[in-house]
Write a protein that holds these residues in place. Structure first.
Motif, mmCIF file in Angstrom:
data_model
loop_
_atom_site.group_PDB
_atom_site.id
_atom_site.type_symbol
_atom_site.label_atom_id
_atom_site.label_comp_id
_atom_site.label_asym_id
_atom_site.label_seq_id
_atom_site.Cartn_x
_atom_site.Cartn_y
_atom_site.Cartn_z
ATOM 1 N N THR A 202 0.861 -1.175 0.000
ATOM 2 C CA THR A 202 0.000 0.000 0.000
ATOM 3 C C THR A 202 0.901 1.230 0.000
ATOM 4 O O THR A 202 2.061 1.166 0.380
ATOM 5 C CB THR A 202 -0.928 0.029 1.234
ATOM 6 N N ARG B 225 -9.044 6.055 0.622
ATOM 7 C CA ARG B 225 -7.742 5.421 0.864
ATOM 8 C C ARG B 225 -7.893 3.904 0.928
ATOM 9 O O ARG B 225 -7.068 3.170 0.399
ATOM 10 C CB ARG B 225 -7.105 5.965 2.140
ATOM 11 N N ARG B 226 -8.955 3.453 1.575
ATOM 12 C CA ARG B 226 -9.203 2.013 1.673
ATOM 13 C C ARG B 226 -9.445 1.420 0.276
ATOM 14 O O ARG B 226 -8.917 0.361 -0.064
ATOM 15 C CB ARG B 226 -10.397 1.746 2.586
ATOM 16 N N ASP C 228 -6.159 1.317 -1.442
ATOM 17 C CA ASP C 228 -5.338 0.249 -0.859
ATOM 18 C C ASP C 228 -5.758 -1.115 -1.390
ATOM 19 O O ASP C 228 -4.920 -1.993 -1.602
ATOM 20 C CB ASP C 228 -5.428 0.249 0.671
ATOM 21 N N ASP C 229 -7.056 -1.305 -1.612
ATOM 22 C CA ASP C 229 -7.552 -2.581 -2.137
ATOM 23 C C ASP C 229 -6.977 -2.887 -3.519
ATOM 24 O O ASP C 229 -6.906 -4.050 -3.908
ATOM 25 C CB ASP C 229 -9.083 -2.579 -2.223
ATOM 26 N N GLY D 201 -3.857 -2.178 -4.345
ATOM 27 C CA GLY D 201 -2.430 -2.430 -4.184
ATOM 28 C C GLY D 201 -1.599 -1.481 -5.022
ATOM 29 O O GLY D 201 -1.927 -0.305 -5.178
#
Length: 124
Positions: free
Chosen positions: A2, A102-103, A106-107, A109
Motif C-alpha cells: 500500500t 484510501r481504503r 489500498d484494495d 495495491g
C-alpha cells in the motif's frame, strides 16, 4: 503493498504551490518525518522514506497526475502542476470520506496509481 497516502498528500500539496521553486521530494520526506515525530508517531527510516518520495514523484508524473509546469507559470523544468487526475487524487486524499477513498485505493495495491485503475476507482 500500500502507498503512504499521507506522504503522497504532502507531495501533491507541494506541487500546488505557486512559483518557480524546484520540486524536492527528498526534502518533503524529511519534513513529513519530522511532522510525524512531532505528532508523537514513530520516526520512519529516513532513507527509505526519501526513496519512497522520489518513487512517488515518478509515479505521479508517469501516471499523468502531474505535468511539468509551463514556463509562463514559473516552470523551470524541475517543478510541476497537477493535472485533472492529480487534482482528483488530492481531493480523495484530503477531502470528506478520505478514509474510504484510501481504503478503496489500498484494495488495488500497487495498481492504485495505474491511470486506468485509478480512474475506475475515482469515477465509481
Amino acid at each position: 503493498m500500500t502507498y503512504d497516502w499521507d506522504l503522497m498528500l504532502r507531495l501533491l500539496r507541494e506541487v500546488q504551490k505557486p512559483g518557480n521553486e524546484h520540486f524536492r521530494p527528498r526534502q518533503y520526506a524529511d519534513e513529513h518525518a519530522l511532522a510525524l515525530e512531532e505528532a508523537g508517531k514513530p520516526m520512519p527510516n529516513l532513507d527509505s522514506l526519501k526513496a519512497e518520495a522520489q518513487n512517488y514523484e515518478s509515479l505521479l508524473f508517469e501516471g499523468g497526475f502531474m505535468v511539468s509546469r509551463p514556463e509562463e507559470q514559473g516552470g523551470n523544468g524541475e517543478n510541476f502542476i497537477l493535472t485533472e487526475r492529480g487534482q482528483r487524487l488530492l481531493g480523495m486524499l484530503e477531502g470528506t470520506g478520505s478514509a474510504d477513498w484510501r481504503r478503496q485505493l489500498d484494495d488495488k495495491g500497487e495498481a492504485a496509481l495505474v491511470p486506468e485503475v485509478f480512474d475506475g476507482v475515482a469515477m465509481a
